[in-house]
Design a protein around this motif. Structure first.
Motif, PDB file in Angstrom:
ATOM      1  N   ALA A1003       0.850  -1.211   0.000  1.00 19.85           N
ATOM      2  CA  ALA A1003       0.000   0.000   0.000  1.00 19.85           C
ATOM      3  C   ALA A1003       0.875   1.246   0.000  1.00 19.85           C
ATOM      4  N   GLU A1004       2.059   1.118   0.580  1.00 25.24           N
ATOM      5  CA  GLU A1004       2.954   2.287   0.614  1.00 25.24           C
ATOM      6  C   GLU A1004       3.647   2.461  -0.738  1.00 25.24           C
ATOM      7  N   LYS A1005       4.021   1.332  -1.359  1.00 24.58           N
ATOM      8  CA  LYS A1005       4.836   1.430  -2.575  1.00 24.58           C
ATOM      9  C   LYS A1005       4.011   1.612  -3.855  1.00 24.58           C
ATOM     10  N   GLN A1039      -7.896  -3.609   3.014  1.00 20.47           N
ATOM     11  CA  GLN A1039      -8.771  -2.514   2.537  1.00 20.47           C
ATOM     12  C   GLN A1039      -7.946  -1.306   2.135  1.00 20.47           C
ATOM     13  N   ASP A1040      -6.908  -1.036   2.919  1.00 18.43           N
ATOM     14  CA  ASP A1040      -6.059   0.119   2.583  1.00 18.43           C
ATOM     15  C   ASP A1040      -5.376  -0.075   1.234  1.00 18.43           C
ATOM     16  N   ALA A1041      -4.981  -1.321   0.975  1.00 14.46           N
ATOM     17  CA  ALA A1041      -4.219  -1.557  -0.261  1.00 14.46           C
ATOM     18  C   ALA A1041      -5.118  -1.615  -1.486  1.00 14.46           C
ATOM     19  N   LEU A1042      -6.398  -1.884  -1.250  1.00 11.70           N
ATOM     20  CA  LEU A1042      -7.321  -2.100  -2.368  1.00 11.70           C
ATOM     21  C   LEU A1042      -7.296  -0.980  -3.419  1.00 11.70           C
ATOM     22  N   PRO A1043      -7.411   0.310  -3.000  1.00 13.90           N
ATOM     23  CA  PRO A1043      -7.448   1.360  -4.041  1.00 13.90           C
ATOM     24  C   PRO A1043      -6.173   1.383  -4.883  1.00 13.90           C
ATOM     25  N   ASP A1174     -21.796  16.240   4.208  1.00 16.27           N
ATOM     26  CA  ASP A1174     -21.305  14.877   3.965  1.00 16.27           C
ATOM     27  C   ASP A1174     -20.996  14.185   5.284  1.00 16.27           C
ATOM     28  N   GLU A1175     -20.387  14.962   6.190  1.00 16.85           N
ATOM     29  CA  GLU A1175     -19.987  14.352   7.456  1.00 16.85           C
ATOM     30  C   GLU A1175     -21.230  14.006   8.272  1.00 16.85           C
ATOM     31  N   LYS A1176     -22.206  14.924   8.237  1.00 11.86           N
ATOM     32  CA  LYS A1176     -23.444  14.651   8.987  1.00 11.86           C
ATOM     33  C   LYS A1176     -24.167  13.465   8.381  1.00 11.86           C
ATOM     34  N   GLY A1177     -24.156  13.396   7.054  1.00 12.29           N
ATOM     35  CA  GLY A1177     -24.857  12.301   6.377  1.00 12.29           C
ATOM     36  C   GLY A1177     -24.054  11.015   6.374  1.00 12.29           C
ATOM     37  N   LEU A1178     -22.933  11.014   7.122  1.00 14.57           N
ATOM     38  CA  LEU A1178     -22.065   9.840   7.229  1.00 14.57           C
ATOM     39  C   LEU A1178     -21.517   9.376   5.889  1.00 14.57           C
ATOM     40  N   LYS A1179     -21.460  10.322   4.919  1.00 16.88           N
ATOM     41  CA  LYS A1179     -20.866   9.932   3.639  1.00 16.88           C
ATOM     42  C   LYS A1179     -19.359   9.836   3.791  1.00 16.88           C
ATOM     43  N   VAL A1180     -18.839  10.614   4.720  1.00 15.91           N
ATOM     44  CA  VAL A1180     -17.386  10.542   4.960  1.00 15.91           C
ATOM     45  C   VAL A1180     -17.176  10.270   6.445  1.00 15.91           C
ATOM     46  N   LEU A1181     -15.963   9.851   6.763  1.00 13.71           N
ATOM     47  CA  LEU A1181     -15.656   9.546   8.159  1.00 13.71           C
ATOM     48  C   LEU A1181     -15.656  10.818   8.987  1.00 13.71           C
ATOM     49  N   THR A1186      -7.761   8.387  17.625  1.00 10.06           N
ATOM     50  CA  THR A1186      -6.684   8.584  18.599  1.00 10.06           C
ATOM     51  C   THR A1186      -5.364   8.764  17.870  1.00 10.06           C
ATOM     52  N   THR A1187      -5.170   7.972  16.800  1.00 14.79           N
ATOM     53  CA  THR A1187      -4.053   8.288  15.892  1.00 14.79           C
ATOM     54  C   THR A1187      -4.627   8.200  14.492  1.00 14.79           C
ATOM     55  N   PRO A1188      -4.142   9.038  13.592  1.00 16.46           N
ATOM     56  CA  PRO A1188      -4.798   9.119  12.273  1.00 16.46           C
ATOM     57  C   PRO A1188      -4.520   7.875  11.451  1.00 16.46           C
ATOM     58  N   ARG A1189      -5.574   7.205  11.022  1.00 12.18           N
ATOM     59  CA  ARG A1189      -5.402   6.038  10.152  1.00 12.18           C
ATOM     60  C   ARG A1189      -5.325   6.511   8.707  1.00 12.18           C
ATOM     61  N   ASP A1190      -4.874   5.583   7.865  1.00 15.16           N
ATOM     62  CA  ASP A1190      -4.668   5.961   6.460  1.00 15.16           C
ATOM     63  C   ASP A1190      -5.935   6.479   5.799  1.00 15.16           C
ATOM     64  N   GLU A1191      -7.083   5.861   6.187  1.00 20.21           N
ATOM     65  CA  GLU A1191      -8.288   6.297   5.451  1.00 20.21           C
ATOM     66  C   GLU A1191      -8.620   7.754   5.741  1.00 20.21           C
TER      67      GLU A1191
END
Length: 1972
Positions: A1003-1005, A1039-1043, A1174-1181, A1186-1191
């Protein structure tokens, strides 16, 4: 019959399930009719029968079943939902229909199966049919085979998967049943029709008779390609098209189809892999070493039999290959050599790509064995090497092949050339790039001149093949020196060559065609760097990257420049280079003189060597003129420079002449066709003069001009060698400096790094410091282009020097090299030049790594060492590993040949001792750095095993493995890793650790790669299984690598790959794919653009005209092909890829310069609102982690892409922190200029900054905090209000940082929190900070508690959320904290609250443990000893923080913004122990330091109002009296001459001087009688003018801008207060209405008008009686008519509607129901909602429980409403007296009574005291007095209740030091009696008794100070100040206005400490003594 009639009544679907067969038959028949009638495939009717269809086909009654089958067929054909029934129905058909005797039933069954296939359910049908083949009933088997055959025949091999069918064929051929065998034969024939010979290998082992029969059938088949005759639903349009074509008689599709079909099946894919390693004879390895050749032969024959299997299972074949290689290389028996070669061929064919890892070891051995003459050996070797070639890439074996090319043996040369020719035939233009072609061509060119004809022919064939593959344009540059005969021969060969790709020759070709191509992206930048359309800068990158052909030696390139686009990249001065370069022979001096005299004036030549310097100077001047006028073509450059060099030449002693001479050299170089010959004549002289103080610059200019004419690389090399061959250090240092600049100007391409490095080393060793410094600077510049690998050359320098070099490199880090500005113009006429440039960095950059002297260490890797590493005893193994590490360390840079080491190390990677595994990993990491890009060849045999280690259960081992893999990938690029099946095999292992680490790494490379080998698709099935792994981390990583997989493979391929999953899994995976599709990143830009370190950016825009058109024409005419290829071919060199892996590609194309100049934030209308939705409609996270995940990061990146400049976004999301710093610097620069943009993207900026809080790098954090400080300052200036969304996604993360260990960071965070209160209500901040007190970090807890204290101190108790009680209870918990700092902070905070709130605190805190309570009481006592400051000021919180109108200054612009922050700062700096916080605005403070240092007059930092001396008009003033402000003296006696004064003022108002006119207006409005005369219209115009003036941005540019704004501010306050209240209210309403209607009006304008209205609302309680309410209500009515409620709600801001409501609310409150009587002036009340609104309000206020007065009190109104019910008051007082009477609550009761009396001074408590005893009465009075003394003594007026706005006294230190209440400045003479009168009123309001006037000097002294002389000396002023301080009077300051008028607007006051007074005394003494 009764029974019958019963079922007849049932509905159809129930009939179908009836137990009577007749009922069912009738049901099926009716169902069939219904099915035929339904037209809509999605009709709900279908769903009724979903569960019944299986029963239709499996009916037990044969007759009924037939009918059921018919109905089912129609159902499947027409129903939308039929697909859901596939599995059950087909299995029913197989088991219950195919065994029926009736042919009709079987036919219908087959039809149903085929129909399911047609509706896209082929896989499920095939699965059921294959299961049917295992049935015991042969009838069923036959029917299943028949169905499959029909399906294949109709739908074709794309739809029906052949592999599983072919797998079972041999078993079917062995069946006992003849029918089955016959059917198998038919299907075999059908399969053969589709895939031809690919079917042979899987069937080679069936009965020979059957095989013969098959062969006979196969021969009969037509050769034309088969076509499907039936199509899936989704393909039916295609069918229609086909029919049209056939009707047109065309067989056009045939070819195309054929193209699609044939390569689809590869026999290899159909085969089962065979495991042969375990089947090797046990004694094989002993036998193969045996002395007798017969034994060796036996061993080899055993292997030969095994490797005949066409597909072998992957395994560890290293030992076997090693043994075979030994036989090929060393065995003396040539038969065995041939046999071993055959075995190798078998292995290569059977393993395919999996053999690639061994190819490198075997190729050199085979090539060298070509010295054998025997044809069978040669043939075996040829087959072997050709088979091996297909398992690897030309790039990977190029080194070995090229090494053999120099062999002396002609047979080896010939066979190698032939092998190269055969290999080239498998290549395409993209897989044979220039960097690879170049060394091969160089080697082959030697061979075409060989003495042996066979060698020459082979070389011609190879070159001809290359010519055919890549086209003339690419090969011609390398053939520049070849004579015509040979060239023709090459072309002739090229015509004969048939490329593999041109034809389809069955299997081999397929195999060749499809395997190598995609996976063999060889080296350099792109398919052809020929693609000159991308004019781009060379791509440097950290130089380890771009691969070059290493064997060709380090190419030192001069830039090629051929007119026809035939550039050359040869070694320096190589063939072809001269095509454009001016070459001229050296001329004799006589010829030169002759040529010069032809163009120069005769005098000039004569005076050249005159002894008189003036004549020489004159001669030079003429010379210069002549040169300036000459034409390029006529200028004899060499002759002219010879003349200049003629005696005295460069020994010229006169500096003026010398300067001219040097200038002329530069001119000649610029204007003429200057050759290297001419350059050599002058360079020596120039270098000699470069260090000259006077002539040095001219010498440098001349050198630069020569560099432009003769190319920098050549010039630089000459200049450097000349400089270092002489002794003068000045010349050396200046030459180095010149070169540093020249590199920046010309770019780095073509420079010979190695030569420079040796010179730089010499310079570094120089004794002269200037030379060393210059050398280090040059290294810094080189570092910009070469990257970190440059340091490798200087590792052995002295540490001190190395640290200097490192410091220089550090400075350069993160900078990108400047765009080359020179050296382009002359040479870009050549078409390929730029393309060449694009390629050059590839070579050039790699050269740097190639230049490193590499040590051969294979001799040190002895067999003893290898056996040590494999020893049983771990200690010995460790010793062996230590030795290896030592060898590599010592050698630093090593050659790729490392003997047996790879196998030995590989064994240690799975060592049982984990320490050794880690050590091995460290060695491998070292190895990667030491070997550089050559480590590539070890990826398969050593790299992949490292990946296996990622599955280790120990965390540290995995981390080490990951670091090693990354270090390797950095050297090799990713292509090598992704090729072949190795990676997918690893991913297949069900080890959760391995999977998550590997997926994380991918996913990084992957996102950094431009293209990937097609083998990546092999990983996808395993990726899908990871998505459903039981381990959560694996699922997450997958899931992270999928895109990123999708980015390279495309959605279609990924979706297709889900076909093999179970239905449930498939749906889940497809949903994830959809999601990933939305987040799929774009591929990185093309390599030519994506320079990780743009080499000089790229040819910058200004050179475009010069080179652009030429290039376009060349590339478009000469090479139309490569463009599309380039798009497709995985053309990026692996190293360039890894370069990108390290650095996100920043697009530097021609546009780069413009790119960065645009705005960095793009304003997207409503973008922010949409994101919140979008955020209210839960379209986005939601931003919460606690620590930022990749998504989260990906999501933010996606959101930013639309509103942040691309280049900035690349910087912001770069993996390297220095890029973050760069981004922050850019954001700081653009902060002021892009306010709109910043505010538009504020939510994203704040979110990005929260990510930076999680970085470990302090510099980024500091920079981010710096930016935040500036940002919040800007926001408060812009009066912006943070939205809830912005606050909640930012503040919690900021609060975390307040616990940082570094002081400086904590301080910054606190400063930011402080500034945030200006843009976000403190009451809302409070909960966030409260949350911070729950942290585990004690520093954070302490800081947060301290911050809470500051908030309470600055804003009062209202900030405590949800309620003061709850908040304090939470704070009090921390008194018992184990950390001392936290305990202190909690105590201090509560003490602060105590100072504000008094004893009530204890009540709010609730129960504390004894220990905590005693600590708190102790702390409170201690703080009481120091007279603590009373709270600074209770600022009212407003939910939407509006900057308020504060009367003390600076009204509308910023309100008390600065005020607050300075207060907060002060409060903070005292950290919860506020000492005498004296809150006077800075402008109005006494600057004691100033006074001390100043021996003259006092300077008062106030808005400068012009002082007019009008003494001659008025009588001099004898008795000055107190004023609000020192108004110029001529106004002191207004009565004498009013008219003339007014005239005078009006003349002043019209003055051109802005200060004068403001002064005059201020004076007008000082005088109430005049101010009241202003009419509504006048006031409206005046206010309009003043507000417009304040908003005029030009004022800020004036020197005195701020002062002007302040003055206007004050003036507006005056106008509001002094004008006729009705007129001004009316004017403001009209003005607001106009501004809201006007589209052009700025929102700021309306906002300020509303602020004025709030101000008026605030004055209403006092002015209500003087206002003409009817008129005001009429204005409101008109306003509401123009702006009905709906329209107001549409306004962008909610303020207008709130303002209106507040105004009406206040009016209602003050007038009560009477207000409805004032609607007289309104004609038609129904036109607006005014009346309804008022009625609603009245009703609301009547409904409210509790007396009105109570409510009013809470709201901060100032007096008891007359209507308040007596009864209630009496109850309240009775309650209080009851408390006083009880023992426990007596104190509390007294305090309440005191409060009550103070609030309602006219309240009568006599009746309550009358009935009590005398003792009780005196007790009460004494108690009240004590309380009063206590409170007054502390200088505190209780703030639990509001004081009327009229009481709010402004303290303005004017020169008279008077403090007067608002409204006292009517400009008339006033005596002390007036003040006494006023004092009484004030005292009464405060609840103080007027009779005991003398007891309380403080109040009297404050308000009745006798008049002081107007102009006081500084000492007098200090005296007055001191007396005030001593009396510790409060300075009342205006409280903020609450926009919704709900909170009490109380005034908090501050007092001074004794310390402060003492300090002042001392200062006063000092000042006095200094005055004496």
């Amino acid at each position: 019959m009764g029974d019958d009639s019963e079922w007849l009544k049932l509905p159809v679907d129930q009939k179908c399930e009836h137990k009577l067969w007749k009922a069912r038959l009738s049901g099926y028949e009716e169902a069939l009719k219904i099915f035929q009638k339904i037209k809509d495939e999605k009709s709900p009717e279908w769903s009724k029968y979903l569960g019944l269809i299986k029963k239709f086909v499996t009916d037990s009654n044969a007759v009924v079943q037939l009918k059921g089958l018919e109905a089912a067929l129609v159902y499947v054909e027409n129903a939308h939902v039929a697909g859901k029934t596939t599995g059950e129905v087909v299995s029913g058909v197989v088991s219950k229909v195919f065994n029926q005797p009736k042919a009709k039933a079987k036919e219908l069954g087959i039809e149903i199966c085929l129909m399911y296939i047609e509706i896209e359910k082929g896989e499920a049908v095939q699965e059921e049919l294959l299961k049917g083949l295992d049935n015991k009933n042969p009838k069923i088997i036959v029917a299943c085979i028949e169905t499959l055959r029909k399906a294949l025949s109709e739908f074709g091999s794309k739809i029906i998967l052949l592999k599983p069918i072919i797998k079972v064929l041999p078993k079917l051929f062995e069946s006992r049943e003849k029918a089955v065998r016959d059917e198998a034969k038919l299907i075999a024939v059908e399969i053969y029709r589709w895939i031809r010979d690919a079917l042979r290998p899987p069937l080679q082992n069936i009965n020979s008779v059957q095989l013969k029969e098959l062969e006979e059938e196969w021969v009969k088949l037509p050769t034309s390609a088969p076509r499907p005759s039936r199509f899936l639903r989704s393909q039916q349009e295609l069918e229609a098209k086909l029919e049209q074509q056939q009707s047109a008689g065309g067989d056009a599709e045939g070819g195309g189809d054929d193209g699609d079909e044939v390569p689809q099946i590869d026999a290899y894919e159909l085969l089962e892999a065979v495991e042969i390693l375990s089947k090797l004879p046990k004694d094989f390895y002993d036998k193969i070493e045996a002395k007798k050749w017969q034994e060796r032969k036996e061993a080899l024959e055993a292997v030969e039999v095994l490797v005949k299997n066409p597909k072998l299972e992957a395994g560890d074949y290293a030992d076997l290959v090693k043994a075979l290689k030994k036989v090929v290389g060393k065995d003396t028996n040539v038969m065995l050599v041939a046999l071993a070669a055959k075995c190798l061929t078998g292995l290569a064919v059977g393993l395919r790509k999996k053999f690639g890892q061994y190819a490198g070891h075997v190729v050199p051995t085979i090539l060298e064995k070509f010295k054998e003459k025997k044809p069978q050996v040669v043939q075996a070797l040829q087959e072997a090497i050709d088979a091996i070639f297909l398992t690897t890439t030309l790039q990977n074996i190029s080194e070995d092949v090229l090494a053999v090319m120099d062999n002396k043996n002609p047979t080896i040369k010939q066979q190698t050339s032939l092998f190269i020719a055969r290999s080239f035939r498998h290549c395409t233009a993209s897989t044979l790039p220039k960097s690879l072609l170049k060394p091969f061509c160089a080697a082959l060119l030697k061979h075409i001149n060989d003495s042996a004809p066979e060698v020459r022919d082979a070389a011609f064939e190879a070159l001809g093949t290359a010519l055919k593959v890549v086209g003339e344009k690419a090969v011609n540059p390398f053939l520049a020196d070849v004579d015509k005969l040979k060239l023709d021969k090459i072309k002739e060969c090229s015509e004969k060559v048939e490329l593999i790709h041109g034809k389809k020759s069955g299997l081999a070709a397929d195999k060749k065609e499809f395997k190598p191509v995609p996976g063999r992206t060889a080296a350099s930048g792109a398919a052809g760097d020929k693609d000159t359309k991308d004019i781009s800068a060379p791509k440097p990158g950290p130089l380890k990257k771009a691969p070059a052909a290493k064997a060709g030696g380090p190419p030192k390139k001069g830039k090629p420049a051929a007119p026809g686009g035939v550039g050359s990249t040869g070694t320096k001065n190589k063939k072809g280079l001269e095509t454009k370069e001016i070459v001229e022979p050296e001329l004799s001096i006589e010829v030169c003189e002759e040529k010069a005299s032809a163009v120069l004036p005769p005098t000039c030549i004569q005076l050249l060597d005159s002894s008189n310097w003036k004549e020489r100077l004159a001669c030079m001047e003429e010379f210069q003129k002549a040169v300036e006028l000459m034409d390029r073509t006529e200028m004899p450059c060499q002759a002219l420079v010879r003349m200049l060099a003629k005696k005295p030449g460069w020994k010229e002693t006169n500096f003026q002449v010398m300067q001219m001479k040097l200038h002329i050299v530069a001119l000649i170089a610029q204007k003429g066709n200057f050759s290297k010959t001419s350059a050599q004549i002058v360079l020596d002289g120039l270098v000699d003069k470069i260090g000259d103080v006077k002539c040095g610059n001219n010498a440098k200019e001349a050198m630069t001009a020569i560099a432009e004419a003769c190319m920098l690389p050549w010039t630089a090399e000459q200049v450097m060698s000349m400089a270092f061959s002489q002794k003068n250090p000045k010349n050396q240092s200046e030459t180095l400096n010149w070169l540093s600049n020249a590199i920046k100007e010309f770019g780095f391409s073509g420079l010979n790094v190695k030569a420079f490095i040796s010179n730089v080393k010499t310079a570094l060793a120089a004794t002269n410091p200037a030379v060393r410094t210059a050398a280090i600077t040059l290294l810094g510049v080189m570092y910009l282009y070469v990257g970190p690998s440059l340091r490798m050359f200087f590792e052995d320098e002295k540490p001190a020097l190395l640290s200097q070099i490192d410091a220089e490199f550090e400075k350069m880090q993160g900078q990108s090299p400047p765009a080359p500005t020179r050296g382009i113009s002359k040479h870009s006429t050549s078409g390929t030049d730029e393309g060449e440039d694009g390629d050059e960095p590839d070579d050039g950059s790699n050269d740097v790594v190639d230049l490193l002297p590499r040590t051969e260490i294979s001799d040190k890797i002895t067999s003893e060492l290898v056996s040590k590493i494999g020893d049983k005893n771990w200690k010995i193994r460790k010793e062996g590993l230590d030795e290896v590490a030592g060898i590599i360390n010592e050698a630093k840079f090593i050659q790729p040949n490392i003997g047996e080491l790879p196998t030995a190390l590989k064994g240690r990677l799975n060592d049982s001792n984990k320490i050794l595994v880690q050590q091995t990993l460290n060695i491998l990491q070292q190895l990667a750095v030491a070997m550089g890009p050559n480590i590539k060849q070890h990826v398969k045999n050593l790299g992949i095993p490292i990946i296996t280690v990622l599955g280790d259960s120990k965390n540290n081992v995995r981390a080490a493995a990951l670091a090693t893999v990354s270090a390797w990938a950095e050297q090799t690029g990713m292509k090598e890793w992704l090729e072949g099946e190795d990676l997918s095999e690893e991913l297949k292992k069900e080890n959760p650790f391995l999977r998550q680490e590997l997926l994380g790494w991918l996913a990084e490379k992957l996102p950094t790669l431009r293209s990937t080998p097609t083998d990546l698709i092999l990983c996808v099935p395993h990726l899908y299984s990871c998505l459903e792994d039981r381990n959560g981390d694996v699922r997450k990583k997958a899931q992270d690598a999928l895109p990123f997989f999708m980015m390279h493979l495309g959605y279609e391929k990924m979706a297709k790959a889900t076909g093999k999953l179970k239905p449930t899994s498939k749906d889940q995976v497809l949903a994830m794919l959809e999601k990933a599709k939305a987040n799929m990143p774009a591929k990185p830009a093309a390599p030519t653009k994506a320079t990780s370190k743009p080499m000089g950016g790229s040819a910058p825009a200004k050179f475009q005209p010069a080179s652009g058109p030429a290039e376009d024409s060349v590339s478009s005419s000469a090479e139309p092909k490569p463009d599309p290829k380039k798009a497709k071919a995985p053309g990026l060199s692996s190293k360039a890829k890894s370069a990108q892996g390290k650095k996100v590609p920043s697009k530097t194309s021609l546009k780069e310069d413009e790119d960065k100049s645009g705005p960095i934030f793009i304003v997207v209308p409503n973008g922010k609102e949409q994101r919140v939705k979008d955020e209210k409609g839960l379209k986005v996270l939601k931003w919460n982690f606690t620590t930022p995940r990749d998504e989260y990061i990906e999501q933010l990146k996606t959101q930013m892409s639309s509103c942040v400049a691309k280049w900035l976004q690349d910087e912001m999301f770069h993996s390297d922190f220095q890029h973050h710093n760069k981004a922050l610097a850019v954001m700081v620069d653009h902060l002021e200029s892009e306010k709109e943009g910043v505010i538009g993207c504020l939510d994203l900026i704040l979110k990005w900054l929260t990510l930076r809080f999680f970085d470990t790098n302090t510099s980024v954090l500091m920079k981010a905090l710096e930016y935040l400080k500036l940002l919040f300052t800007l926001l408060s200036e812009e009066e912006y209000h943070l939205t809830e969304n912005e606050a909640s996604s930012f503040i919690p993360y900021l609060v975390v940082k307040v616990g940082e260990p570094k002081d400086v960071i904590r301080k910054d965070v606190r400063a930011i929190l402080n500034r945030m209160c200006l843009v976000y209500p403190a009451s809302k901040m409070f909960p966030f900070i409260m949350e911070g007190t729950k942290s585990k970090n004690s520093k954070q807890r302490a800081e947060c508690l301290e911050e809470l204290g500051c908030l309470v101190e600055s804003y009062g108790m209202n900030v405590c959320q949800p309620t003061p009680g709850k908040a304090l209870k939470e704070i009090a918990v921390h008194i018992g904290d184990r950390d001392n700092a936290v305990r202190n902070a909690a105590l201090n905070t509560i003490v602060t609250v105590y100072n504000v709130h008094g004893d009530q605190v204890f009540k709010l805190i609730g129960n504390l443990s004894e220990k905590d309570m005693s600590m708190l009481e102790e702390r409170i006592k201690r703080s009481a000893k120091r007279p603590s400051a009373a709270p600074i000021k209770q600022v009212e919180e407003k939910p939407q923080r509006v900057q308020n109108i504060s009367s003390n200054a600076n009204m509308l612009r910023k309100g008390p913004a600065e005020d607050m922050s300075s207060k907060l700062n002060q409060a903070r700096s005292m950290s919860g122990h506020p000492e005498a916080a004296q809150m006077v605005r800075r402008e109005f403070q006494l600057d004691l330091d100033e006074i001390e240092n100043d021996n003259g007059t006092v300077r008062c930092e106030m808005p400068e109002l012009v002082q007019h001396k009008l003494d001659d008009i008025f009588e001099p003033v004898l008795i000055p009296e107190p004023k609000i402000r020192a108004v110029s003296p001529h106004f002191d006696d207004m009565h004498s001459n009013t008219a003339s004064t007014i005239n005078f003022i009006i003349s002043q108002v019209a003055s051109g001087d802005i200060n004068t006119s403001i002064q005059a207006l201020t004076q007008l409005f000082q005088i109430e009688s005049l101010a009241r005369e202003a009419s509504t219209g006048v006031l409206k115009d005046l206010m309009h003018g003043l507000i417009t003036l304040m908003l005029d941005s030009r004022i800020e540019d004036l020197e005195e801008g701020q002062q002007v704004i302040r003055s206007v501010n004050l003036l507006v306050v005056k106008v509001l207060e002094k004008s006729d209240q009705t007129n001004i209210l009316s004017a403001l309403l009209v003005l607001l209405q106009d501004s809201l209607l006007a589209t052009a009006s700025s929102p700021k304008f309306s906002e300020l008008v509303m602020k004025c209205l709030w101000r008026m609302v605030r004055l209403l309680p006092d002015t209500i009686n003087s206002i003409n309410l009817d008129r005001i209500l009429l204005d409101i009515h008109i306003f509401m008519k123009v702006f009905p409620k709906e329209k107001l709600k549409q306004c962008k801001s909610e303020f207008p509607i709130r303002t209106l409501k507040t105004l009406l609310h206040t009016l209602c409150k003050l007038k009560g129901p009477k207000i409805l009587d004032h609607l007289t002036m309104i004609d038609n009340k129904n036109e607006s909602e005014l009346e309804a609104h008022l009625c609603r309000m009245m009703k609301h206020s009547m409904d409210q429980t509790g007396s009105k007065s109570d409510k009013e009190t809470e709201k901060g109104a100032s007096r008891i409403d007359e209507k308040s019910s007596k009864a209630k008051v009496n109850d309240f007082l009775a309650e209080i007296f009851k408390k006083i009477g009880s023992k426990e609550n007596t104190k509390e009761g007294l305090a309440e009574l005191y409060e009550y009396k103070k609030k309602y001074s006219d309240a009568d408590i006599e009746p309550f005291l009358k009935n009590s005893s005398q003792f009780f009465q005196s007790y009460v009075e004494r108690g009240l007095r004590v309380i009063e003394m206590e409170r007054e003594g502390k200088g505190r007026i209780s703030t639990s209740t509001g004081i009327s706005p009229q009481m709010e006294v402004t303290c303005v230190p004017t020169s008279t030091s008077t403090v007067s209440s608002i409204g006292n400045t009517n400009g008339e003479e006033v005596g002390p009696s007036v003040y006494l009168e006023r004092l009484k009123i004030l005292r009464q309001r405060c609840g103080l008794d007027n009779t005991k006037q003398d007891d309380r000097p403080p109040l009297t002294s404050l308000l009745s100070k006798p008049a002081v002389p107007t102009v006081a000396s500084s000492t007098d002023m200090l005296h007055s100040k001191l007396s005030q301080l001593r009396e510790s009077r409060e300075q009342h300051q205006h409280s903020d206005l609450d926009s919704n008028q709900t909170h009490s607007s109380g005034t908090v006051t501050s007092s001074s400490s004794t310390a402060n007074i003492d300090d002042l005394k001392k200062r006063l003494e000092r000042i006095k003594s200094s005055r004496k």
